[in-house]
Design an enzyme around this catalytic site. Structure first.
Site, PDB file in Angstrom:
ATOM      1  N   ASP A 156      48.725  16.750  69.931  1.00 46.41           N
ATOM      2  CA  ASP A 156      47.781  15.738  69.429  1.00 46.41           C
ATOM      3  C   ASP A 156      47.971  15.671  67.908  1.00 46.41           C
ATOM      4  O   ASP A 156      47.667  16.624  67.196  1.00 46.41           O
ATOM      5  CB  ASP A 156      46.353  16.146  69.780  1.00 46.41           C
ATOM      6  CG  ASP A 156      45.318  15.112  69.346  1.00 46.41           C
ATOM      7  OD1 ASP A 156      45.668  14.211  68.553  1.00 46.41           O
ATOM      8  OD2 ASP A 156      44.160  15.215  69.781  1.00 46.41           O
ATOM      9  N   SER A 197      51.445  -1.824  60.102  1.00 45.65           N
ATOM     10  CA  SER A 197      51.119  -3.009  60.895  1.00 45.65           C
ATOM     11  C   SER A 197      50.988  -4.199  59.952  1.00 45.65           C
ATOM     12  O   SER A 197      50.796  -4.035  58.745  1.00 45.65           O
ATOM     13  CB  SER A 197      49.794  -2.792  61.638  1.00 45.65           C
ATOM     14  OG  SER A 197      49.309  -3.992  62.198  1.00 45.65           O
ATOM     15  N   TYR A 214      40.912   0.518  61.525  1.00 53.05           N
ATOM     16  CA  TYR A 214      42.336   0.415  61.829  1.00 53.05           C
ATOM     17  C   TYR A 214      43.061  -0.265  60.671  1.00 53.05           C
ATOM     18  O   TYR A 214      44.129   0.194  60.239  1.00 53.05           O
ATOM     19  CB  TYR A 214      42.537  -0.372  63.120  1.00 53.05           C
ATOM     20  CG  TYR A 214      43.977  -0.621  63.489  1.00 53.05           C
ATOM     21  CD1 TYR A 214      44.740   0.375  64.087  1.00 53.05           C
ATOM     22  CD2 TYR A 214      44.576  -1.847  63.247  1.00 53.05           C
ATOM     23  CE1 TYR A 214      46.068   0.158  64.432  1.00 53.05           C
ATOM     24  CE2 TYR A 214      45.897  -2.088  63.592  1.00 53.05           C
ATOM     25  CZ  TYR A 214      46.638  -1.082  64.190  1.00 53.05           C
ATOM     26  OH  TYR A 214      47.956  -1.308  64.521  1.00 53.05           O
ATOM     27  N   LYS A 245      46.192   1.334  58.314  1.00 55.87           N
ATOM     28  CA  LYS A 245      47.513   0.714  58.218  1.00 55.87           C
ATOM     29  C   LYS A 245      47.842   0.298  56.776  1.00 55.87           C
ATOM     30  O   LYS A 245      49.001   0.333  56.360  1.00 55.87           O
ATOM     31  CB  LYS A 245      47.594  -0.482  59.171  1.00 55.87           C
ATOM     32  CG  LYS A 245      47.538  -0.072  60.645  1.00 55.87           C
ATOM     33  CD  LYS A 245      48.577   0.991  60.974  1.00 55.87           C
ATOM     34  CE  LYS A 245      48.556   1.426  62.416  1.00 55.87           C
ATOM     35  NZ  LYS A 245      49.572   2.446  62.740  1.00 55.87           N
TER      36      LYS A 245
END
Length: 350
Positions: A148, A226, A239, A243
């Site tokens: 992980d 991204s 998120y 990024k």
């Protein structure tokens, strides 16, 4: 509609005036029936000193536009048109998040190149399935590790031990997660997202970077960011944060690595058809298959591109919008989000 232009103590700021005229031109293209109040030009005479300073600012803007325009052109050109000459051919490739999505597709792409693979993900069973297919596709050897990445100590220990045994030529920090998250959602998983997307990627990249530096034979690192790192949407605010952080990190790491012949690239995918993006409720037309982008990523890394973006129309849109002057950027972002909210089901947060 009344437009107040840069009013400051009964004076008009010329640089604000120029930017707002540009912005309003775009605004009129969306709302052609909008009317504008006539500006009282005589008030500009009261602001001679301010106009001189503003003129200097306009000159600076013009020079910056020329420099930045070239940078924009070069970045888009290299990101969208990978060179045909292969510069970098790794023999040992390590990939995190390799059990599904883009990571799985990248593993298959490099297996076809007959390399040694080190595949890392949480799900041992899925890793074994991917490993078997990679061997069928031609991988010389496949090593799997159930880790992980949000548990950074485990990841660091693994790479420290692994790089002692044999070098890694290419490390792709791909593992990540996305869920709909805003401050209004209870249990928004902000800490989990940050630990996985940022700290996990940095822990792996830093450890491999140090190993490459010690052996003095160079190497290559790719960090998966991204297009949301350039310009995201509020529904996945954390998120977007991760990024954007990875985009900045990879760019700086590329500069640091030049002295040691360590090549660093940042990968900026758009909407890719994976299990991770299913929750985003976007029309399938906007998605690209993982196998397509995996091939693009490999070619971009072989050409040592600083930024690798695909689908091209999503990458170009996000990059250009993020490059606009602040006022135009804010306006364009608001209009884009209006469209986004119109096509996305609305939700109410308690």
């Amino acid at each position: 509609m009344t437009l107040f232009i840069g009013k400051r103590n009964q004076c008009f700021s010329f640089d604000a005036f120029v930017l707002l005229v540009l912005e309003y031109s775009v605004f009129l293209s969306f709302y052609p029936k909008t009317t504008v109040m006539v500006v009282n030009y005589w008030k500009l005479k009261q602001c001679f000193k301010e106009l001189v300073l503003s003129a200097l600012m306009v000159a600076v803007y013009a020079a910056s536009t020329v420099i930045y325009g070239w940078s924009l052109f070069f970045t888009l050109l290299t990101a969208l048109l990978p060179g045909t000459k292969s510069l970098l051919k790794p023999k040992v490739v390590a990939i995190t998040g390799a059990s599904t999505g883009i990571g799985e597709a990248i593993a298959y792409e490099y297996a076809k190149q007959k390399v040694r693979l080190i595949l890392i993900a949480r799900n041992q069973n899925k890793l074994q399935t991917v490993s078997s297919k990679c061997r069928q596709l031609g991988a010389v050897d496949v090593e799997i590790a159930s880790i992980d990445v949000s548990k950074t100590e485990d990841l660091i220990n693994f790479f420290e031990d692994r790089t002692e045994q044999s070098p890694i030529d290419l490390f792709i920090a791909n593992a990540g997660m996305v869920v709909e998250t805003t401050p209004l959602i209870p249990d928004n998983k902000c800490e989990t997202i940050v630990n996985t997307n940022i700290l996990g990627a940095i822990a792996g990249a830093d450890t491999v970077f140090r190993a490459m530096h010690r052996r003095r034979r160079g190497g290559q690192i790719a960090v998966v960011s991204s297009i949301y790192g350039f310009m995201g949407v509020p529904d996945v605010i954390y998120y977007d944060l991760t990024k954007a952080a990875l985009l900045s990190y990879a760019r700086d790491l590329r500069t640091l690595g030049k002295a040691s012949n360590i090549h660093v690239s940042v990968i900026c995918p758009g909407l890719i058809l994976t299990n991770m993006t299913e929750s985003l409720n976007v029309a399938e037309f906007f998605y690209t298959k993982p196998a397509v982008i995996a091939s693009h990523i490999r070619k971009g890394l072989e050409a040592n591109l600083p930024v690798i973006g695909m689908p091209w129309f999503q990458f170009v849109t996000a990059f250009v919008l993020s490059s606009l002057p602040p006022m135009l950027h804010s306006f364009a972002r608001d209009r884009m989000l209006d469209v986004y909210n119109a096509i996305k089901p609305s939700k109410t947060y308690q």
